[in-house]
Design a protein around this motif. Sequence first.
Motif, PDB file in Angstrom:
ATOM      1  N   HIS A  69       0.827  -1.198   0.000  1.00  0.00           N
ATOM      2  CA  HIS A  69       0.000   0.000   0.000  1.00  0.00           C
ATOM      3  C   HIS A  69       0.868   1.258   0.000  1.00  0.00           C
ATOM      4  O   HIS A  69       0.586   2.216  -0.742  1.00  0.00           O
ATOM      5  N   ASP A 118     -12.167   8.330  -1.721  1.00  0.00           N
ATOM      6  CA  ASP A 118     -11.576   6.990  -1.793  1.00  0.00           C
ATOM      7  C   ASP A 118     -12.015   6.169  -0.586  1.00  0.00           C
ATOM      8  O   ASP A 118     -12.328   6.703   0.484  1.00  0.00           O
ATOM      9  N   PHE A 119     -12.029   4.847  -0.750  1.00  0.00           N
ATOM     10  CA  PHE A 119     -12.230   3.898   0.350  1.00  0.00           C
ATOM     11  C   PHE A 119     -10.873   3.369   0.801  1.00  0.00           C
ATOM     12  O   PHE A 119      -9.858   3.546   0.117  1.00  0.00           O
ATOM     13  N   GLU A 120     -10.840   2.685   1.946  1.00  0.00           N
ATOM     14  CA  GLU A 120      -9.630   1.984   2.382  1.00  0.00           C
ATOM     15  C   GLU A 120     -10.040   0.706   3.096  1.00  0.00           C
ATOM     16  O   GLU A 120     -10.740   0.741   4.105  1.00  0.00           O
ATOM     17  N   ASN A 150     -13.303   0.740   7.353  1.00  0.00           N
ATOM     18  CA  ASN A 150     -13.115   1.466   6.096  1.00  0.00           C
ATOM     19  C   ASN A 150     -12.768   2.902   6.453  1.00  0.00           C
ATOM     20  O   ASN A 150     -13.614   3.663   6.927  1.00  0.00           O
ATOM     21  N   TRP A 152     -12.413   6.018   5.132  1.00  0.00           N
ATOM     22  CA  TRP A 152     -12.732   6.832   3.965  1.00  0.00           C
ATOM     23  C   TRP A 152     -11.790   8.032   3.877  1.00  0.00           C
ATOM     24  O   TRP A 152     -11.485   8.671   4.882  1.00  0.00           O
ATOM     25  N   SER A 153     -11.339   8.362   2.661  1.00  0.00           N
ATOM     26  CA  SER A 153     -10.273   9.350   2.506  1.00  0.00           C
ATOM     27  C   SER A 153     -10.560  10.329   1.378  1.00  0.00           C
ATOM     28  O   SER A 153     -10.896   9.924   0.254  1.00  0.00           O
ATOM     29  N   ARG A 155      -8.687  12.294  -0.906  1.00  0.00           N
ATOM     30  CA  ARG A 155      -7.279  12.288  -1.321  1.00  0.00           C
ATOM     31  C   ARG A 155      -6.769  13.668  -1.722  1.00  0.00           C
ATOM     32  O   ARG A 155      -5.613  13.994  -1.462  1.00  0.00           O
ATOM     33  N   LYS A 172      -9.306  12.960   6.299  1.00  0.00           N
ATOM     34  CA  LYS A 172      -9.750  11.693   6.895  1.00  0.00           C
ATOM     35  C   LYS A 172     -10.862  11.909   7.916  1.00  0.00           C
ATOM     36  O   LYS A 172     -11.095  11.051   8.758  1.00  0.00           O
ATOM     37  N   THR A 246      -4.410   0.213   5.253  1.00  0.00           N
ATOM     38  CA  THR A 246      -4.995  -0.328   4.026  1.00  0.00           C
ATOM     39  C   THR A 246      -4.144  -1.448   3.448  1.00  0.00           C
ATOM     40  O   THR A 246      -2.921  -1.344   3.388  1.00  0.00           O
ATOM     41  N   CYS A 252      -7.220   0.317  -1.934  1.00  0.00           N
ATOM     42  CA  CYS A 252      -7.791   1.653  -2.076  1.00  0.00           C
ATOM     43  C   CYS A 252      -7.550   2.111  -3.505  1.00  0.00           C
ATOM     44  O   CYS A 252      -6.699   1.560  -4.216  1.00  0.00           O
TER      45      CYS A 252
END
Length: 309
Positions: A69, A118-120, A150, A152-153, A155, A172, A246, A252
């Motif tokens: 990652h 984005d997800f993680e 999860n 969530w980000s 970015r 974040k 992640t 992700c």
Amino acid sequence: MRIATFTHRGRTRCGLVQDHVVRPLPDGVGPLDVPHDVRTGVPIPLADVRLLAPFQPPTVRDFVAFEEHVEGVRRSVDGRSGVPDAWYDAPAFYFTNPYAVIGPHDDVPMPPGCHAFDFELEVAAVIGSPGRDLTPSRARQHIAGYLIMNDWSARDLQSREMQVNLGPAKGKDTATTLGPWLVTADELEPYRDAEGFLSLGLTVSVNGTEIGRDLLSNMGWPFEELVAYASRGTWVRPGDVLGSGTCGNGGCLAELWGLRGEQSPPPLKPGDVVEIAVEGIGSIRNTVVPGAAPVPIPRARPRPRSRPA
């Protein structure tokens, strides 16, 4: 045991999940203090309840324990390639927002001002008893169980913030999914490999299309070592959540963006459905929805360097 928090007919309760039902626990029994001989009430079909986050954690530490990652996402976020030498020295983590925790099927609002959501895909350990300056072998006894996380980000927000060597902050800050329930540590012992890692299969999909697949055992450190490091010089206490960070191989979108040099697959948008499944634990499924518009904040004002006389 699999311990859930749920609402049913306007009432919020905890219960033990078995097959396709949840068996309510007595009032006052929470997910972190369930005795093995507890009596349960009349079972309720899982389809008839709304699952919530299993509990509201006092703290959430999120590690970055997957080398693969780091390789991919570093290029996407800050434009640099490779893995920093310092990553190998100790399991780094940051504190994220415990007020942002949401349930396994809750909607996820777009962060204000975000255009690269984005997800993680992560798994988290949950502390069951207090400890300080723990060794890894002692730390195992302080882990109550595990759940899916999860992280969530945003970015684009994250990338800008980290240019000042702080953060991530608002990148974040909007949502962290925990669930679908707390799986007690003993339930996952059959998955432990010879090196002490939990070998669980991990998958994530967007709108039914698989994006990532990995094994939890690809972590650089097992959870006991993460807990030991977190407890160095301080306390870990019941309900503290420690995320694995992640996973690799598409855990992700940003990892894939960094490797491919373009935003493919595209960032998440309202209407997208993200589903994460972890062997031995279960699955979570969240839908992205529109979020609030950002409240304008002016740029910093240039100030003279005057001093008191």
